[in-house]
Design a protein around this motif. Structure first.
Motif, PDB file in Angstrom:
ATOM      1  N   GLU A   1      32.249  35.293   1.085  1.00 23.67           N
ATOM      2  CA  GLU A   1      33.690  35.370   1.108  1.00 23.67           C
ATOM      3  C   GLU A   1      34.492  34.555   2.080  1.00 23.67           C
ATOM      4  OE1 GLU A   1      34.539  39.572   1.150  1.00 23.67           O
ATOM      5  OE2 GLU A   1      34.342  39.964  -1.177  1.00 23.67           O
TER       6      GLU A   1
ATOM      7  N   LEU B   1      34.783  29.767  -3.608  1.00 21.41           N
ATOM      8  CA  LEU B   1      33.589  30.520  -4.389  1.00 21.41           C
ATOM      9  C   LEU B   1      33.625  31.816  -4.709  1.00 21.41           C
ATOM     10  CD1 LEU B   1      30.293  29.843  -4.483  1.00 21.41           C
ATOM     11  CD2 LEU B   1      30.335  31.208  -2.387  1.00 21.41           C
ATOM     12  N   ASP B   2      33.196  32.027  -5.897  1.00 19.67           N
ATOM     13  CA  ASP B   2      33.207  33.405  -6.275  1.00 19.67           C
ATOM     14  C   ASP B   2      31.845  34.318  -5.650  1.00 19.67           C
ATOM     15  OD1 ASP B   2      33.156  36.123  -7.720  1.00 19.67           O
ATOM     16  OD2 ASP B   2      33.602  35.054  -9.615  1.00 19.67           O
ATOM     17  N   GLY B   3      32.046  34.856  -4.551  1.00 22.46           N
ATOM     18  CA  GLY B   3      30.942  35.259  -3.879  1.00 22.46           C
ATOM     19  C   GLY B   3      30.277  36.607  -4.826  1.00 22.46           C
ATOM     20  N   LEU B   4      30.992  37.329  -5.247  1.00 27.62           N
ATOM     21  CA  LEU B   4      30.418  38.372  -5.854  1.00 27.62           C
ATOM     22  C   LEU B   4      29.487  37.964  -7.199  1.00 27.62           C
ATOM     23  CD1 LEU B   4      30.346  41.664  -6.484  1.00 27.62           C
ATOM     24  CD2 LEU B   4      32.308  41.420  -7.798  1.00 27.62           C
ATOM     25  N   ARG B   5      30.006  36.970  -7.749  1.00 31.32           N
ATOM     26  CA  ARG B   5      29.142  36.401  -8.914  1.00 31.32           C
ATOM     27  C   ARG B   5      27.932  35.822  -8.500  1.00 31.32           C
ATOM     28  NH1 ARG B   5      30.954  31.169 -12.864  1.00 31.32           N
ATOM     29  NH2 ARG B   5      29.045  31.371 -14.127  1.00 31.32           N
TER      30      ARG B   5
ATOM     31  N   SER C   1      28.362  23.363  -3.947  1.00 29.52           N
ATOM     32  CA  SER C   1      28.738  24.638  -2.809  1.00 29.52           C
ATOM     33  C   SER C   1      27.536  25.283  -2.161  1.00 29.52           C
ATOM     34  CB  SER C   1      29.314  25.782  -3.832  1.00 29.52           C
ATOM     35  OG  SER C   1      28.488  26.503  -4.720  1.00 29.52           O
TER      36      SER C   1
ATOM     37  N   GLN D   1      27.994  26.941  -9.163  1.00 28.42           N
ATOM     38  CA  GLN D   1      28.900  25.855  -8.652  1.00 28.42           C
ATOM     39  C   GLN D   1      28.108  24.682  -7.916  1.00 28.42           C
ATOM     40  OE1 GLN D   1      32.401  27.822  -6.900  1.00 28.42           O
ATOM     41  NE2 GLN D   1      32.874  25.744  -5.875  1.00 28.42           N
TER      42      GLN D   1
ATOM     43  N   GLU E   1      35.407  29.239   1.070  1.00 29.65           N
ATOM     44  CA  GLU E   1      36.520  28.943   0.069  1.00 29.65           C
ATOM     45  C   GLU E   1      36.340  28.469  -1.339  1.00 29.65           C
ATOM     46  OE1 GLU E   1      40.911  26.613   0.434  1.00 29.65           O
ATOM     47  OE2 GLU E   1      39.724  26.444   1.832  1.00 29.65           O
TER      48      GLU E   1
END
Length: 220
Positions: free
Chosen positions: A139, A144-148, A109, A106, A142
């Motif tokens: 997490e 953001l797909d933190g796990l990815r 980010s 992303q 805001e």
């Protein structure tokens, strides 16, 4: 009225930094000042230094001395520091790779990820080299797909980009930052200290090595 900026006269600024460095954290007010003053006249990009690798923590200073240093940084620069001992010394390479993974997944980010990791590094018991701790920090970012991002840390694409960042940050030999005594020796070459900023415009280049007052960046 803000002046109109074209691609030919825009200044690029490469920030060489690391989420584990208190100086790189304390420079945030100066960076926000530059962003406010120059807006889209400067195109910023982020280079992770990787101050410490797995199995080789950089935090070898006794805790009482480190705590005193962090308290001094808090009082001098106004950034929040919680002087709380970590469970153990940590390394920053995985946190740097998380920043790079965010940049690849992303774009844009990575700046918010850097700030989230810095804030939690210096104000919580978070360990920058534990993936579940990194996930907890990410997490808080805001959108953001933190796990990815965490799952991408060990991918070849992220490793290649991290290696490129490390190589760039260890290419300071003979440059202005070394003349300013704002570099250190490393096994891979003369390394910029965090935070360093390299401004470029056409064939012109200005290096502001290491932590400097906002006036140094402004003059450049």
């Amino acid at each position: 009225m803000q002046p109109t900026t074209t691609d030919t006269d825009r200044i690029t600024a490469r920030l060489l930094t690391d989420p584990s460095c208190p100086y790189a954290y304390s420079i945030n007010p100066a960076l926000r000042t530059l962003e406010w003053r120059y807006r889209d006249q400067i195109e910023w990009s982020l280079v992770t230094i990787g101050l410490s690798e797995t199995g080789r923590p950089s935090q070898t200073v006794p805790w009482d001395l480190r705590a005193g240093f962090l308290a001094e940084q808090r009082d001098r620069h106004g950034m929040p520091f919680t002087v709380e001992e970590k469970a153990r010394p940590t390394t920053s390479s995985r946190a740097c790779k998380a920043i790079i993974a965010a940049r690849l997944i992303q774009p844009g980010s990575e700046w918010r990820v850097l700030r989230a990791l810095q804030l939690m590094e210096f104000n919580t018991p978070i360990l920058l080299d534990e993936d579940d701790h990194l996930l907890a920090a990410l997490e808080s970012v805001e959108g953001l797909d933190g796990l990815r991002v965490v799952l991408a840390i060990d991918t070849p694409e992220v490793q290649d980009a991290y290696d490129a960042d490390r190589a760039e940050s260890r290419g300071a030999a003979g440059g202005p930052a070394q003349m300013q005594l704002r570099t250190v020796e490393s096994p891979e070459g003369i390394r910029y200290t965090a935070p360093s900023v390299i401004f470029s415009r056409g064939d012109r280049r200005f290096e502001i090595g290491g932590f400097q007052p906002v006036e140094a960046y402004d003059v450049a």
